[in-house]
Enzyme design. Structure first.
Site, mmCIF file in Angstrom:
data_model
loop_
_atom_site.group_PDB
_atom_site.id
_atom_site.type_symbol
_atom_site.label_atom_id
_atom_site.label_comp_id
_atom_site.label_asym_id
_atom_site.label_seq_id
_atom_site.Cartn_x
_atom_site.Cartn_y
_atom_site.Cartn_z
ATOM 1 N N HIS A 128 -2.602 6.878 4.171
ATOM 2 C CA HIS A 128 -1.501 5.947 4.475
ATOM 3 C C HIS A 128 -0.148 6.467 3.995
ATOM 4 O O HIS A 128 0.715 5.701 3.559
ATOM 5 C CB HIS A 128 -1.781 4.561 3.875
ATOM 6 N N CYS A 171 0.801 -1.231 0.000
ATOM 7 C CA CYS A 171 0.000 0.000 0.000
ATOM 8 C C CYS A 171 0.830 1.275 0.000
ATOM 9 O O CYS A 171 0.751 2.086 -0.928
ATOM 10 C CB CYS A 171 -0.927 0.009 1.212
#
Length: 593
Positions: free
Chosen positions: A150, A89
Site C-alpha cells: 500500500h 494505512c
C-alpha cells in the site's frame, strides 16, 4: 493455541549468551563484528491492519483469545503508550518504514484523499526515501516483505515499479501491492470511492434518461431533433460511462491482486486461500534464511475488512466475524513464531508486533461491528488526535536481551522502530534529513527510564490536530487538541454514516482556546482541563504552542503523492497478468503450508 514446542525448548547456554554479548557491543559500541552473520540478530516485524489496542488479551481483553500474542508480551516488553504517526494505512506505514512523519515524503492528504486508491495510480513512497529495509540490506541482511504494501507501484509506465518494495530495500516481496477492501469480496458493498462512484452512476442514468427522452420525442414527432444530434449525445453518454466504469467497474480485478517480486501471480486474488498463502510464504522465507541474518516484515492482511476468515475459525469467537478474524490472526502469528523456534532462531531473533493504527469504529454491517475495539480510548481509525485512532499495541521480544514481562508506559512511536533496528544491526540513520523517530534500545533494555520524545505531534492528513508533551520534571503527559472531528451522531465517539471522520472542513471543530488533557490522570480524555481546574493550564498551552512553532520550522514543501493527478486510475500503469485489459491468472494449489 500456545504451542507445546514453544514452551518446552531451551537453547544451549553458549547460544543463549550470544545475543547478550551482541547487544552489549551494539549498545556500548565497543566492538563491531564484521563477518559472522551469527552475531547479527534476525529481525521479525509483524504489523496487523486496523487492529484495536483493546482487542488483545495482554492489553486487557478477556473475551477474545490471543494466546500467542499474549505469550509474546509475557516473554518480552509491552508498551502501553505506543503511537502511530498517522491514523490511516498508507501514511502510517510510510512513517513506519522511514522513521519520518509521512507528510515529509508527501505521503499524506493534501486533498480529500488520505490513502492511495489504486494500484494504477502514480503516487507512492518516493524513490529518494530511505527505509529501514534498505539500510539492513546494505548491512548484509536478506530483506523480505510478505503481505500488504500500500505504498504505490508505478510512476510513469507499467513495470517501472518505482514505488515497489524491491525498489525500497526489500529483496523479496510476496503479497498485495494494495490493500484489502470490500471491493475484493463480490458479496460486499463497494468501498473504493463509493460516494463518487454512486454520483457518477447517477450522472450516467440522468444522461441516459435525457437521450432516451430525445429519441422518443423525435420518433413520436413531439419535437424536432436531428438523428445526428441524438446519435452524438448517445456517443457522449457512452464515452462518459466507459471513462469511469473501466476503473470502478473492475476494482476487484485492478486492486485485489497478489505479486511475487515483480510478477503478478493472482488477478483477482482468491480470498479464501490468501491467509494460507501468506503463512506458507512466511514459513518458507524463515526456513530459506535460517542461517541469517534476515529481516522479515510480515505485514498482515488481518484484520481489515472484508475480514476474510477460513472455515476453521468462523463462528468460534464471542465477537462475530471480527472476533473470528482476530483469533485467526493470532493463530497465524503463532505458526510463524513456531517456525522461528523450530529453526533454532528464537534466541537470535528480535521480534516486534504492532498495528498500523486504531480500530475502525465505523466498519459495520447492519448492527454487526466489523471494526476493532480501542479499549478506554476515545476515537478510532481516521482520527489523528484522539488516542483511539493512534494508540496501538507495541510488543518487543528478544529472549536473554530484553527483560521478560516488562511494561513501559512512556510515549513512543511507530517511527521509533526505524532507528531501533538500524542501531541493532550497527548502522546509522540518514544524516541528510529529519528523522522523527528515536531508538528504543535504551528504553527497552532499561538503561533509560524516560522516552526520548519530549513532544509528539499528531496529524490528520496534513493538518496538525493535537500535540503531546511529556514533561520531564513531573512525568505528566499533557495532550493539547487544536482540532477534533464532529462525531455523528453527537457523542457517538465516531462518524457513523461515513467511512472515517474528516480532517478538515465542516466536519471538524477548531478549538480556541485548545482542549487540554492530562493523560497521566485521564488517559481516556474524558475531562478537559480549564484554567479553573488546572493551575498550569496557560503555561502548558504556551509551552506546547512554542514546541509546535519550532516543529513547523522543520517542514519543507515536497511533491504531493496524493494529489488528484497521482491518485487517478491510469490504465497504462495497471499491473497486469497477461495482456491488458484481459488481466487474469491464478496460483496453483490451496496455499496449505
Amino acid at each position: 493455541m500456545r504451542s507445546a514446542a514453544r514452551r518446552g525448548r531451551a537453547a544451549p547456554a553458549a547460544r543463549d549468551s550470544l545475543p547478550v554479548l551482541l547487544f552489549l557491543c551494539l549498545l556500548l559500541k565497543t566492538c563491531e563484528p564484521k563477518t559472522a552473520n551469527a552475531f547479527k540478530p534476525n529481525i521479525l516485524l509483524i504489523m496487523a491492519d486496523d487492529l484495536g489496542t483493546g482487542d488483545l488479551g495482554c492489553y486487557g481483553n478477556n473475551t477474545l483469545r490471543t494466546p500467542n500474542i499474549d505469550q509474546l508480551a509475557e516473554e518480552g516488553v509491552r508498551l502501553t503508550q505506543h503511537l502511530a504517526a498517522a491514523p490511516l494505512c498508507t501514511p502510517s506505514r510510510a512513517a513506519f518504514l522511514t522513521g519520518r512523519h509521512s507528510f515529509r515524503s508527501g505521503m499524506d492528504a493534501s486533498n480529500g484523499y488520505r490513502a492511495l486508491q489504486w494500484n494504477a495510480g502514480s503516487g507512492g513512497l518516493p524513490e529518494n526515501e530511505t527505509t529501514f529495509a534498505r539500510i539492513l540490506q546494505q548491512h548484509g541482511y536478506a530483506t523480505g516483505l510478505i503481505g500488504k504494501w500500500h505504498q504505490g507501484v508505478n510512476c510513469a509506465s507499467r513495470g517501472d515499479h518505482c514505488h515497489h518494495p524491491l525498489n525500497h530495500g526489500f529483496d523479496y516481496f510476496y503479497g498485495m501491492p494494495f490493500t484489502l477492501t470490500n471491493d475484493c469480496d463480490p458479496g460486499r458493498p463497494p468501498e473504493v470511492d463509493a460516494a463518487l462512484r454512486a454520483q457518477l452512476w447517477g450522472y450516467t442514468q440522468f444522461l441516459a434518461l435525457g437521450i432516451l427522452t430525445l429519441a422518443a420525442g423525435q420518433t413520436c414527432g413531439f419535437f424536432s431533433v436531428s438523428a445526428r444530434a441524438v446519435t452524438g449525445m448517445a456517443g457522449v453518454g457512452c464515452l462518459f460511462f466507459i471513462s469511469w466504469y473501466s476503473s470502478f467497474g473492475f476494482v476487484r480485478r485492478w486492486n485485489c491482486i497478489l505479486m511475487r517480486n515483480h510478477d503478478v501471480t493472482e488477478q483477482p486474488m482468491v480470498l479464501e486461500k490468501t491467509a494460507s498463502l501468506m503463512l506458507k510464504e512466511a514459513v518458507s522465507y524463515i526456513e530459506r534464511h535460517k542461517h541469517g541474518p534476515f529481516l522479515l516484515f510480515l505485514s498482515l492482511l488481518h484484520v481489515h475488512i472484508p475480514l476474510v476468515t477460513t472455515s476453521a475459525f468462523l463462528g468460534k469467537s464471542q465477537h462475530g466475524l471480527y472476533g473470528d478474524n482476530v483469533e485467526e490472526m493470532d493463530w497465524l502469528i503463532g505458526k510463524v513464531l513456531n517456525a522461528i523456534e523450530d529453526n533454532g532462531l528464537k534466541n537470535s531473533t528480535f521480534t516486534y508486533f504492532t498495528s498500523d493504527h486504531g480500530g475502525h469504529l465505523e466498519a459495520r454491517d447492519g448492527h454487526s461491528q466489523l471494526g476493532g475495539w480501542n479499549g478506554i480510548y476515545k476515537g478510532g481509525k481516521g482520527m489523528g488526535g484522539w488516542e483511539g485512532g493512534i494508540r496501538v499495541p507495541g510488543i518487543f521480544h528478544w529472549p536473554g536481551v530484553l527483560p521478560a514481562g516488562r511494561v513501559i508506559g512512556e510515549p513512543t512511536s511507530l517511527m521509533d522502530v526505524f532507528p531501533t533496528v538500524v542501531q541493532l544491526v550497527g548502522g546509522e540513520v540518514p544524516q541528510d534529513r529529519v528523522i522523527d523517530g528515536h531508538s528504543l534500545v535504551p528504553l527497552l533494555q532499561g538503561a533509560e527510564a524516560r522516552s526520548a520524545h519530549e513532544f509528539l505531534f499528531h496529524y490528520c492528513g496534513q493538518h496538525l490536530h493535537a500535540a503531546r508533551w511529556h514533561q520531564k520534571d513531573s512525568g505528566s503527559v499533557w495532550k493539547v487538541h487544536y482540532t477534533t472531528p464532529q462525531f455523528h451522531p453527537e457523542g457517538a465517539g465516531a462518524c457513523y454514516g461515513r467511512g472515517v471522520c474528516p480532517c478538515s472542513g465542516e466536519g471538524v471543530t477548531h478549538h480556541r482556546p485548545p482542549l487540554l488533557f492530562d493523560l497521566s490522570r485521564d488517559p481516556s480524555e474524558a475531562r478537559p482541563l480549564t484554567p479553573d481546574s488546572e493551575p498550569l493550564y496557560h503555561a502548558v498551552i504556551a509551552r506546547v504552542g512554542a514546541a509546535v512553532s519550532e516543529h513547523r520550522q522543520t517542514l519543507s514543501p515536497v511533491p504531493q503523492q496524493f494529489s488528484m493527478s497521482n491518485i487517478l486510475w491510469k490504465p497504462w500503469l495497471q499491473p497486469c497478468c497477461g495482456h491488458f485489459p484481459f488481466c487474469s491468472c491464478h496460483e496453483d494449489g490451496d496455499g496449505t503450508p
